[in-house]
Design a protein around this motif. Structure first.
Motif, PDB file in Angstrom:
ATOM      1  N   ARG A   1       0.843  -1.188   0.000  1.00 30.96           N
ATOM      2  CA  ARG A   1       0.000   0.000   0.000  1.00 30.96           C
ATOM      3  C   ARG A   1       0.880   1.239   0.000  1.00 30.96           C
ATOM      4  N   THR A   2       0.337   2.307  -0.566  1.00 32.31           N
ATOM      5  CA  THR A   2       1.059   3.581  -0.592  1.00 32.31           C
ATOM      6  C   THR A   2       0.965   4.224   0.792  1.00 32.31           C
ATOM      7  N   PRO A   3       1.842   5.174   1.087  1.00 33.53           N
ATOM      8  CA  PRO A   3       1.726   5.888   2.366  1.00 33.53           C
ATOM      9  C   PRO A   3       0.357   6.551   2.538  1.00 33.53           C
ATOM     10  N   GLU A   4      -0.230   7.055   1.443  1.00 30.69           N
ATOM     11  CA  GLU A   4      -1.551   7.675   1.513  1.00 30.69           C
ATOM     12  C   GLU A   4      -2.628   6.653   1.881  1.00 30.69           C
ATOM     13  N   GLN A   5      -2.513   5.451   1.314  1.00 30.87           N
ATOM     14  CA  GLN A   5      -3.473   4.398   1.635  1.00 30.87           C
ATOM     15  C   GLN A   5      -3.345   3.961   3.095  1.00 30.87           C
ATOM     16  N   ILE A   6      -2.134   3.841   3.570  1.00 30.60           N
ATOM     17  CA  ILE A   6      -1.904   3.458   4.971  1.00 30.60           C
ATOM     18  C   ILE A   6      -2.492   4.511   5.908  1.00 30.60           C
ATOM     19  N   ALA A   7      -2.246   5.791   5.609  1.00 31.47           N
ATOM     20  CA  ALA A   7      -2.782   6.867   6.441  1.00 31.47           C
ATOM     21  C   ALA A   7      -4.314   6.865   6.401  1.00 31.47           C
ATOM     22  N   ALA A   8      -4.887   6.656   5.216  1.00 33.18           N
ATOM     23  CA  ALA A   8      -6.350   6.628   5.091  1.00 33.18           C
ATOM     24  C   ALA A   8      -6.934   5.443   5.854  1.00 33.18           C
ATOM     25  N   ASP A   9      -6.302   4.277   5.754  1.00 29.42           N
ATOM     26  CA  ASP A   9      -6.774   3.099   6.486  1.00 29.42           C
ATOM     27  C   ASP A   9      -6.710   3.331   7.995  1.00 29.42           C
TER      28      ASP A   9
ATOM     29  N   ALA B   1      -6.836   6.240   9.542  1.00 32.30           N
ATOM     30  CA  ALA B   1      -7.861   7.231   9.887  1.00 32.30           C
ATOM     31  C   ALA B   1      -9.248   6.591   9.889  1.00 32.30           C
ATOM     32  N   LEU B   2      -9.522   5.709   8.930  1.00 26.11           N
ATOM     33  CA  LEU B   2     -10.817   5.038   8.871  1.00 26.11           C
ATOM     34  C   LEU B   2     -11.015   4.137  10.089  1.00 26.11           C
ATOM     35  N   THR B   3      -9.993   3.399  10.457  1.00 26.93           N
ATOM     36  CA  THR B   3     -10.086   2.528  11.629  1.00 26.93           C
ATOM     37  C   THR B   3     -10.347   3.352  12.887  1.00 26.93           C
ATOM     38  N   GLU B   4      -9.651   4.464  13.039  1.00 26.19           N
ATOM     39  CA  GLU B   4      -9.871   5.338  14.200  1.00 26.19           C
ATOM     40  C   GLU B   4     -11.289   5.911  14.190  1.00 26.19           C
ATOM     41  N   ALA B   5     -11.784   6.286  13.006  1.00 29.44           N
ATOM     42  CA  ALA B   5     -13.128   6.849  12.905  1.00 29.44           C
ATOM     43  C   ALA B   5     -14.187   5.800  13.257  1.00 29.44           C
ATOM     44  N   ILE B   6     -14.027   4.588  12.767  1.00 25.10           N
ATOM     45  CA  ILE B   6     -14.978   3.521  13.089  1.00 25.10           C
ATOM     46  C   ILE B   6     -14.979   3.264  14.592  1.00 25.10           C
TER      47      ILE B   6
ATOM     48  N   VAL C   1     -20.396   2.695  -6.301  1.00 21.03           N
ATOM     49  CA  VAL C   1     -20.372   2.033  -5.005  1.00 21.03           C
ATOM     50  C   VAL C   1     -18.949   1.568  -4.756  1.00 21.03           C
ATOM     51  N   GLY C   2     -18.456   1.861  -3.558  1.00 19.18           N
ATOM     52  CA  GLY C   2     -17.127   1.420  -3.168  1.00 19.18           C
ATOM     53  C   GLY C   2     -17.220   0.527  -1.948  1.00 19.18           C
ATOM     54  N   ALA C   3     -16.329  -0.429  -1.860  1.00 17.94           N
ATOM     55  CA  ALA C   3     -16.250  -1.319  -0.702  1.00 17.94           C
ATOM     56  C   ALA C   3     -14.816  -1.331  -0.209  1.00 17.94           C
ATOM     57  N   PHE C   4     -14.664  -1.175   1.092  1.00 19.11           N
ATOM     58  CA  PHE C   4     -13.335  -1.084   1.687  1.00 19.11           C
ATOM     59  C   PHE C   4     -13.288  -1.967   2.923  1.00 19.11           C
ATOM     60  N   SER C   5     -12.179  -2.658   3.097  1.00 26.73           N
ATOM     61  CA  SER C   5     -12.004  -3.485   4.287  1.00 26.73           C
ATOM     62  C   SER C   5     -10.734  -3.063   5.002  1.00 26.73           C
ATOM     63  N   ARG C   6     -10.610  -3.499   6.235  1.00 25.95           N
ATOM     64  CA  ARG C   6      -9.466  -3.101   7.057  1.00 25.95           C
ATOM     65  C   ARG C   6      -8.158  -3.426   6.345  1.00 25.95           C
ATOM     66  N   ASP C   7      -7.388  -2.411   6.089  1.00 34.69           N
ATOM     67  CA  ASP C   7      -6.075  -2.536   5.448  1.00 34.69           C
ATOM     68  C   ASP C   7      -6.132  -3.316   4.137  1.00 34.69           C
ATOM     69  N   ASP C   8      -7.325  -3.396   3.534  1.00 36.72           N
ATOM     70  CA  ASP C   8      -7.530  -4.136   2.288  1.00 36.72           C
ATOM     71  C   ASP C   8      -7.080  -5.588   2.417  1.00 36.72           C
ATOM     72  N   ARG C   9      -7.221  -6.143   3.648  1.00 35.98           N
ATOM     73  CA  ARG C   9      -6.725  -7.501   3.882  1.00 35.98           C
ATOM     74  C   ARG C   9      -7.726  -8.414   4.589  1.00 35.98           C
ATOM     75  N   VAL C  10      -8.967  -8.007   4.729  1.00 36.97           N
ATOM     76  CA  VAL C  10      -9.952  -8.868   5.368  1.00 36.97           C
ATOM     77  C   VAL C  10     -10.354  -9.942   4.360  1.00 36.97           C
TER      78      VAL C  10
END
Length: 89
Positions: A3-11, A13-18, A56-65
């Protein structure tokens, strides 16, 4: 796939928000550890011709679930939603 640094930061932030939303809506002072999630979201827009579009977008934790875990989460939620609808009737 790395993953890119931007993807890691976004993941992160999403985990913290959830986790923050979960804690805000749950009265349990110790809700346990957030393990996995699948987010399904929709976006709408208007193109240059004035036509609307939806994606429609689908996202999972760190794109690894794993897919079977994502399916289980979605099926569990669908079952609960169906039960809520049945209870309203």
């Amino acid at each position: 796939m790395s993953r890119t640094p931007e993807q890691i930061a976004a993941d992160n932030a999403l985990t913290e928000a959830i986790d923050a939303v979960w804690r805000a809506y749950d009265d349990d002072p110790d809700p346990g550890l957030l393990l996995d999630y699948t987010i399904v979201a929709t976006r709408r827009g208007i193109d240059n011709d004035g036509d609307t579009w939806t994606s429609v977008g689908a996202f999972s934790r760190d794109d690894r679930v794993p897919v079977h875990v994502q399916m289980g989460l979605l099926l569990q939620r669908l079952t609960r939603l169906k039960q809520q609808l049945a209870d309203e009737d």
